[in-house]
Scaffold this motif. Structure first.
Motif: not given
Length: 355
Positions: A164-183
Protein backbone atom coordinates in the motif's frame (compact mmCIF):
# COMPACT_ATOMS: atom_id res chain seq x y z
CA UNK A 1 -1.11 54.13 -53.27
CA UNK A 2 -2.82 53.85 -49.90
CA UNK A 3 -5.18 56.39 -48.40
CA UNK A 4 -4.22 58.21 -45.24
CA UNK A 5 -5.11 56.49 -42.00
CA UNK A 6 -4.90 57.75 -38.45
CA UNK A 7 -1.49 57.07 -36.86
CA UNK A 8 -3.11 55.50 -33.80
CA UNK A 9 -4.77 52.91 -36.03
CA UNK A 10 -1.44 52.06 -37.63
CA UNK A 11 0.24 51.84 -34.22
CA UNK A 12 -2.52 49.52 -33.02
CA UNK A 13 -1.84 47.25 -35.98
CA UNK A 14 1.86 47.04 -35.25
CA UNK A 15 1.28 46.41 -31.54
CA UNK A 16 -1.17 43.59 -32.28
CA UNK A 17 1.03 40.52 -32.76
CA UNK A 18 -1.93 38.51 -33.98
CA UNK A 19 -2.07 40.70 -37.10
CA UNK A 20 1.40 39.85 -38.35
CA UNK A 21 2.11 38.80 -41.89
CA UNK A 22 0.84 35.39 -43.00
CA UNK A 23 3.32 32.81 -44.29
CA UNK A 24 6.44 34.98 -44.12
CA UNK A 25 8.72 32.39 -45.85
CA UNK A 26 6.41 32.34 -48.88
CA UNK A 27 6.24 36.15 -48.81
CA UNK A 28 10.06 36.38 -48.90
CA UNK A 29 10.31 33.78 -51.67
CA UNK A 30 7.83 35.66 -53.85
CA UNK A 31 9.59 38.95 -53.13
CA UNK A 32 12.86 37.35 -54.25
CA UNK A 33 11.24 36.11 -57.47
CA UNK A 34 9.86 39.57 -58.25
CA UNK A 35 13.25 41.19 -57.63
CA UNK A 36 14.82 38.74 -60.08
CA UNK A 37 12.15 39.71 -62.62
CA UNK A 38 13.24 43.34 -62.39
CA UNK A 39 10.79 44.79 -59.85
CA UNK A 40 12.06 47.17 -57.21
CA UNK A 41 11.77 46.18 -53.57
CA UNK A 42 8.91 48.67 -52.81
CA UNK A 43 6.99 47.51 -55.90
CA UNK A 44 7.35 43.86 -54.93
CA UNK A 45 6.36 44.60 -51.34
CA UNK A 46 3.19 46.53 -52.18
CA UNK A 47 2.21 43.95 -54.80
CA UNK A 48 2.37 41.08 -52.31
CA UNK A 49 0.88 42.78 -49.24
CA UNK A 50 -2.79 42.05 -50.13
CA UNK A 51 -2.00 38.31 -50.29
CA UNK A 52 -0.06 38.06 -47.03
CA UNK A 53 -1.53 40.68 -44.69
CA UNK A 54 -4.96 40.63 -43.06
CA UNK A 55 -5.11 44.42 -43.15
CA UNK A 56 -3.04 45.25 -46.20
CA UNK A 57 -4.10 48.89 -46.25
CA UNK A 58 -2.81 49.56 -42.77
CA UNK A 59 0.37 47.65 -43.48
CA UNK A 60 0.82 49.64 -46.68
CA UNK A 61 0.54 52.95 -44.84
CA UNK A 62 3.04 51.83 -42.23
CA UNK A 63 5.57 50.62 -44.80
CA UNK A 64 5.09 53.73 -46.97
CA UNK A 65 5.90 55.86 -43.92
CA UNK A 66 9.09 53.87 -43.42
CA UNK A 67 10.12 54.28 -47.06
CA UNK A 68 9.45 58.02 -46.83
CA UNK A 69 11.63 58.27 -43.73
CA UNK A 70 14.50 56.46 -45.45
CA UNK A 71 14.30 53.13 -43.60
CA UNK A 72 16.45 50.28 -44.88
CA UNK A 73 15.22 46.91 -46.11
CA UNK A 74 16.26 45.35 -42.80
CA UNK A 75 14.23 47.96 -40.87
CA UNK A 76 11.13 47.21 -42.95
CA UNK A 77 11.51 43.42 -42.79
CA UNK A 78 11.94 43.67 -39.04
CA UNK A 79 8.17 44.27 -38.84
CA UNK A 80 7.59 40.77 -40.22
CA UNK A 81 9.00 38.80 -37.27
CA UNK A 82 12.19 37.78 -39.07
CA UNK A 83 15.08 36.65 -36.79
CA UNK A 84 17.77 39.25 -36.20
CA UNK A 85 20.66 37.29 -37.76
CA UNK A 86 18.64 37.05 -40.99
CA UNK A 87 18.03 40.80 -40.88
CA UNK A 88 21.78 41.25 -40.73
CA UNK A 89 22.07 39.28 -43.98
CA UNK A 90 19.53 41.57 -45.66
CA UNK A 91 21.39 44.63 -44.40
CA UNK A 92 24.63 43.42 -45.98
CA UNK A 93 22.88 42.33 -49.19
CA UNK A 94 21.19 45.73 -49.54
CA UNK A 95 24.54 47.50 -49.32
CA UNK A 96 26.69 45.07 -51.30
CA UNK A 97 24.18 43.46 -53.68
CA UNK A 98 22.46 40.09 -53.96
CA UNK A 99 19.25 40.99 -52.11
CA UNK A 100 17.11 38.60 -54.18
CA UNK A 101 19.35 35.60 -53.45
CA UNK A 102 19.55 36.55 -49.79
CA UNK A 103 15.77 36.74 -49.44
CA UNK A 104 15.48 33.33 -51.10
CA UNK A 105 18.04 31.89 -48.66
CA UNK A 106 16.21 33.39 -45.67
CA UNK A 107 12.93 32.03 -47.01
CA UNK A 108 14.37 28.51 -47.21
CA UNK A 109 15.79 28.68 -43.68
CA UNK A 110 12.57 30.05 -42.18
CA UNK A 111 10.55 27.43 -44.07
CA UNK A 112 12.71 24.69 -42.60
CA UNK A 113 12.32 26.12 -39.09
CA UNK A 114 8.56 26.35 -39.55
CA UNK A 115 8.39 22.77 -40.82
CA UNK A 116 10.40 21.59 -37.82
CA UNK A 117 8.09 23.46 -35.46
CA UNK A 118 5.00 21.90 -37.05
CA UNK A 119 6.57 18.46 -36.97
CA UNK A 120 7.51 18.97 -33.32
CA UNK A 121 3.92 19.86 -32.43
CA UNK A 122 2.61 16.93 -34.46
CA UNK A 123 4.96 14.53 -32.69
CA UNK A 124 3.88 15.79 -29.27
CA UNK A 125 0.10 15.65 -29.80
CA UNK A 126 -0.32 11.89 -29.40
CA UNK A 127 2.11 11.38 -26.45
CA UNK A 128 0.67 14.38 -24.60
CA UNK A 129 -2.85 13.02 -25.15
CA UNK A 130 -1.81 9.64 -23.71
CA UNK A 131 -0.06 11.28 -20.78
CA UNK A 132 -3.22 13.30 -20.01
CA UNK A 133 -5.29 10.08 -19.99
CA UNK A 134 -2.76 8.34 -17.76
CA UNK A 135 -2.69 11.29 -15.38
CA UNK A 136 -6.50 11.05 -15.10
CA UNK A 137 -6.23 7.31 -14.41
CA UNK A 138 -3.63 7.94 -11.71
CA UNK A 139 -5.85 10.53 -10.05
CA UNK A 140 -8.80 8.11 -10.08
CA UNK A 141 -6.67 5.31 -8.63
CA UNK A 142 -5.32 7.62 -5.95
CA UNK A 143 -8.73 9.00 -4.93
CA UNK A 144 -10.92 5.89 -5.25
CA UNK A 145 -8.99 2.63 -5.63
CA UNK A 146 -6.28 3.17 -3.01
CA UNK A 147 -8.65 4.40 -0.23
CA UNK A 148 -10.80 1.27 -0.76
CA UNK A 149 -7.72 -0.93 -0.45
CA UNK A 150 -6.75 0.88 2.75
CA UNK A 151 -10.23 0.33 4.22
CA UNK A 152 -10.07 -3.37 3.39
CA UNK A 153 -6.65 -3.55 5.01
CA UNK A 154 -7.99 -1.83 8.14
CA UNK A 155 -10.95 -4.21 8.33
CA UNK A 156 -8.55 -7.13 8.00
CA UNK A 157 -6.24 -5.71 10.73
CA UNK A 158 -3.47 -5.46 8.16
CA UNK A 159 -2.60 -1.80 8.17
CA UNK A 160 1.09 -2.43 7.63
CA UNK A 161 0.86 -3.86 4.15
CA UNK A 162 4.04 -2.61 2.48
CA UNK A 163 2.49 -2.73 -0.97
CA UNK A 164 0.00 0.00 0.00
CA UNK A 165 2.83 2.35 0.80
CA UNK A 166 4.56 1.42 -2.44
CA UNK A 167 1.32 1.96 -4.35
CA UNK A 168 1.01 5.45 -2.85
CA UNK A 169 4.52 6.27 -4.07
CA UNK A 170 3.89 4.82 -7.55
CA UNK A 171 0.61 6.70 -7.94
CA UNK A 172 2.47 9.96 -7.28
CA UNK A 173 4.97 9.26 -10.08
CA UNK A 174 3.25 11.67 -12.54
CA UNK A 175 3.39 14.37 -9.84
CA UNK A 176 7.12 13.84 -9.43
CA UNK A 177 7.58 13.87 -13.21
CA UNK A 178 5.57 17.06 -13.74
CA UNK A 179 7.28 18.73 -10.80
CA UNK A 180 10.71 17.81 -12.15
CA UNK A 181 9.75 19.15 -15.60
CA UNK A 182 8.50 22.46 -14.17
CA UNK A 183 11.60 22.87 -11.99
CA UNK A 184 13.86 22.09 -14.97
CA UNK A 185 12.11 24.69 -17.14
CA UNK A 186 12.27 27.31 -14.39
CA UNK A 187 15.94 26.53 -13.79
CA UNK A 188 16.69 26.78 -17.52
CA UNK A 189 14.96 30.15 -17.85
CA UNK A 190 16.71 31.40 -14.71
CA UNK A 191 20.10 30.40 -16.12
CA UNK A 192 19.33 32.04 -19.48
CA UNK A 193 18.20 35.24 -17.72
CA UNK A 194 21.35 35.18 -15.56
CA UNK A 195 23.61 34.76 -18.59
CA UNK A 196 21.88 37.52 -20.59
CA UNK A 197 22.48 40.03 -17.80
CA UNK A 198 26.24 39.62 -18.19
CA UNK A 199 28.41 41.23 -20.87
CA UNK A 200 29.31 39.32 -24.05
CA UNK A 201 32.76 38.19 -22.83
CA UNK A 202 31.33 36.62 -19.67
CA UNK A 203 28.47 35.07 -21.65
CA UNK A 204 30.96 33.38 -23.95
CA UNK A 205 32.98 32.02 -21.00
CA UNK A 206 29.86 30.45 -19.48
CA UNK A 207 28.55 29.04 -22.77
CA UNK A 208 31.90 27.56 -23.79
CA UNK A 209 32.19 25.77 -20.44
CA UNK A 210 28.76 24.14 -20.84
CA UNK A 211 29.21 20.84 -22.75
CA UNK A 212 26.03 20.62 -24.86
CA UNK A 213 25.49 24.37 -25.23
CA UNK A 214 29.14 24.70 -26.26
CA UNK A 215 28.74 22.48 -29.36
CA UNK A 216 25.45 23.99 -30.50
CA UNK A 217 26.70 27.54 -29.98
CA UNK A 218 29.87 26.94 -31.99
CA UNK A 219 27.92 25.37 -34.83
CA UNK A 220 25.41 28.21 -34.97
CA UNK A 221 27.88 31.08 -34.61
CA UNK A 222 30.21 29.50 -37.20
CA UNK A 223 27.34 29.13 -39.66
CA UNK A 224 26.27 32.77 -39.22
CA UNK A 225 29.80 34.17 -39.29
CA UNK A 226 30.79 32.13 -42.34
CA UNK A 227 27.66 33.19 -44.25
CA UNK A 228 28.03 36.89 -43.39
CA UNK A 229 31.77 37.19 -43.92
CA UNK A 230 31.61 35.10 -47.09
CA UNK A 231 28.88 37.36 -48.51
CA UNK A 232 30.97 40.45 -47.82
CA UNK A 233 34.15 38.99 -49.30
CA UNK A 234 32.36 37.79 -52.45
CA UNK A 235 30.98 41.31 -52.97
CA UNK A 236 34.55 42.63 -53.15
CA UNK A 237 35.03 43.96 -49.62
CA UNK A 238 38.47 43.50 -48.07
CA UNK A 239 38.86 41.24 -45.05
CA UNK A 240 39.57 44.05 -42.56
CA UNK A 241 36.70 46.15 -43.88
CA UNK A 242 34.36 43.14 -43.72
CA UNK A 243 35.32 42.49 -40.10
CA UNK A 244 34.79 46.19 -39.35
CA UNK A 245 31.28 46.01 -40.84
CA UNK A 246 30.44 42.99 -38.69
CA UNK A 247 31.89 44.68 -35.63
CA UNK A 248 29.88 47.88 -36.11
CA UNK A 249 26.50 46.21 -36.75
CA UNK A 250 24.04 46.24 -33.83
CA UNK A 251 21.74 43.34 -34.71
CA UNK A 252 23.98 40.60 -33.29
CA UNK A 253 26.11 41.57 -30.26
CA UNK A 254 27.89 38.20 -30.21
CA UNK A 255 28.98 38.47 -33.84
CA UNK A 256 30.05 42.05 -33.24
CA UNK A 257 32.24 41.04 -30.28
CA UNK A 258 33.77 38.06 -32.11
CA UNK A 259 34.46 40.19 -35.21
CA UNK A 260 36.25 42.75 -33.02
CA UNK A 261 38.50 40.03 -31.57
CA UNK A 262 39.31 38.70 -35.03
CA UNK A 263 39.92 42.15 -36.52
CA UNK A 264 42.32 42.98 -33.70
CA UNK A 265 44.41 39.91 -34.42
CA UNK A 266 44.28 40.43 -38.20
CA UNK A 267 45.47 44.04 -37.77
CA UNK A 268 48.48 42.80 -35.79
CA UNK A 269 49.48 40.47 -38.62
CA UNK A 270 47.73 37.16 -38.01
CA UNK A 271 45.95 35.48 -40.87
CA UNK A 272 42.22 34.86 -40.45
CA UNK A 273 42.79 31.11 -40.11
CA UNK A 274 45.37 31.64 -37.35
CA UNK A 275 43.09 34.09 -35.55
CA UNK A 276 40.18 31.63 -35.70
CA UNK A 277 42.42 28.84 -34.40
CA UNK A 278 43.68 30.96 -31.49
CA UNK A 279 40.25 32.17 -30.34
CA UNK A 280 38.70 28.66 -30.28
CA UNK A 281 35.19 30.12 -30.65
CA UNK A 282 34.20 28.23 -33.78
CA UNK A 283 33.47 24.67 -34.76
CA UNK A 284 36.50 22.37 -35.26
CA UNK A 285 38.31 22.42 -38.64
CA UNK A 286 36.88 25.85 -39.50
CA UNK A 287 40.41 27.26 -39.46
CA UNK A 288 41.57 24.54 -41.90
CA UNK A 289 38.75 25.40 -44.28
CA UNK A 290 39.68 29.10 -44.09
CA UNK A 291 43.34 28.30 -44.66
CA UNK A 292 42.45 26.43 -47.83
CA UNK A 293 40.41 29.42 -49.02
CA UNK A 294 43.27 31.80 -48.27
CA UNK A 295 45.64 29.70 -50.38
CA UNK A 296 43.21 29.26 -53.28
CA UNK A 297 42.14 32.93 -53.33
CA UNK A 298 38.44 32.04 -53.11
CA UNK A 299 37.96 32.58 -49.38
CA UNK A 300 34.54 34.22 -49.72
CA UNK A 301 33.02 31.48 -51.88
CA UNK A 302 34.49 28.71 -49.74
CA UNK A 303 33.11 30.28 -46.57
CA UNK A 304 29.65 30.33 -48.19
CA UNK A 305 30.10 26.65 -49.06
CA UNK A 306 31.14 25.90 -45.47
CA UNK A 307 28.05 27.75 -44.21
CA UNK A 308 25.87 25.54 -46.41
CA UNK A 309 27.62 22.44 -45.05
CA UNK A 310 26.93 23.56 -41.48
CA UNK A 311 23.31 24.24 -42.43
CA UNK A 312 22.96 20.66 -43.58
CA UNK A 313 24.62 19.39 -40.39
CA UNK A 314 22.35 21.47 -38.15
CA UNK A 315 19.28 20.36 -40.09
CA UNK A 316 20.32 16.72 -39.70
CA UNK A 317 20.87 17.17 -35.96
CA UNK A 318 17.47 18.78 -35.55
CA UNK A 319 15.80 15.94 -37.43
CA UNK A 320 17.55 13.37 -35.24
CA UNK A 321 16.49 15.22 -32.08
CA UNK A 322 12.90 15.38 -33.29
CA UNK A 323 12.88 11.68 -34.16
CA UNK A 324 14.03 10.89 -30.59
CA UNK A 325 11.33 12.96 -28.88
CA UNK A 326 8.40 10.61 -29.46
CA UNK A 327 10.24 7.42 -28.33
CA UNK A 328 11.35 9.29 -25.19
CA UNK A 329 7.75 10.17 -24.35
CA UNK A 330 6.61 6.63 -25.08
CA UNK A 331 9.21 5.32 -22.62
CA UNK A 332 7.81 7.66 -19.95
CA UNK A 333 4.28 6.48 -20.80
CA UNK A 334 5.38 2.83 -20.50
CA UNK A 335 6.89 3.55 -17.08
CA UNK A 336 3.64 5.20 -15.99
CA UNK A 337 1.61 2.21 -17.20
CA UNK A 338 3.87 -0.22 -15.30
CA UNK A 339 3.58 1.96 -12.20
CA UNK A 340 -0.22 1.95 -12.52
CA UNK A 341 -0.39 -1.84 -12.84
CA UNK A 342 1.95 -2.37 -9.90
CA UNK A 343 0.05 0.07 -7.71
CA UNK A 344 -3.18 -1.80 -8.47
CA UNK A 345 -2.07 -5.43 -8.46
CA UNK A 346 0.42 -5.59 -5.59
CA UNK A 347 -2.05 -4.50 -2.87
CA UNK A 348 -4.67 -6.90 -4.30
CA UNK A 349 -2.25 -9.87 -4.17
CA UNK A 350 -1.19 -9.03 -0.61
CA UNK A 351 -4.80 -8.72 0.55
CA UNK A 352 -5.71 -12.03 -1.12
CA UNK A 353 -2.92 -13.75 0.81
CA UNK A 354 -4.03 -12.18 4.09
CA UNK A 355 -7.73 -12.83 3.62
Amino acid sequence: MFQRIDKRTVAALISDKNKRMRDVPSFLKRTSDLLKEGYTFPEALFMLLPYHAEKAELWGVRIQQQFNSGSSVADILQQFSIPRHFLLLTKIAEEKGGLADTLQYISEQMRFQEDMRKKFIKLLIYPVFLIAILATVFVLFRNYFLPNMQQIAVSADSQRIASLKLAMVLLHFPDFLIGFLILSILLLFSIIHFIRKKDIADQLKIILKTPVANSFYKLNITRQFSRLLGSLLVSGVSLQHALTILEEQKLSPHLSYIASLLRERVIFGDSLSDAVNILQLFTPKFDEFIRHGEKSGYLGREMLIFSDLLNERIHSMLKICLSAIQPFFFILIAICIVAAYLSMLLPVYDLIEIL
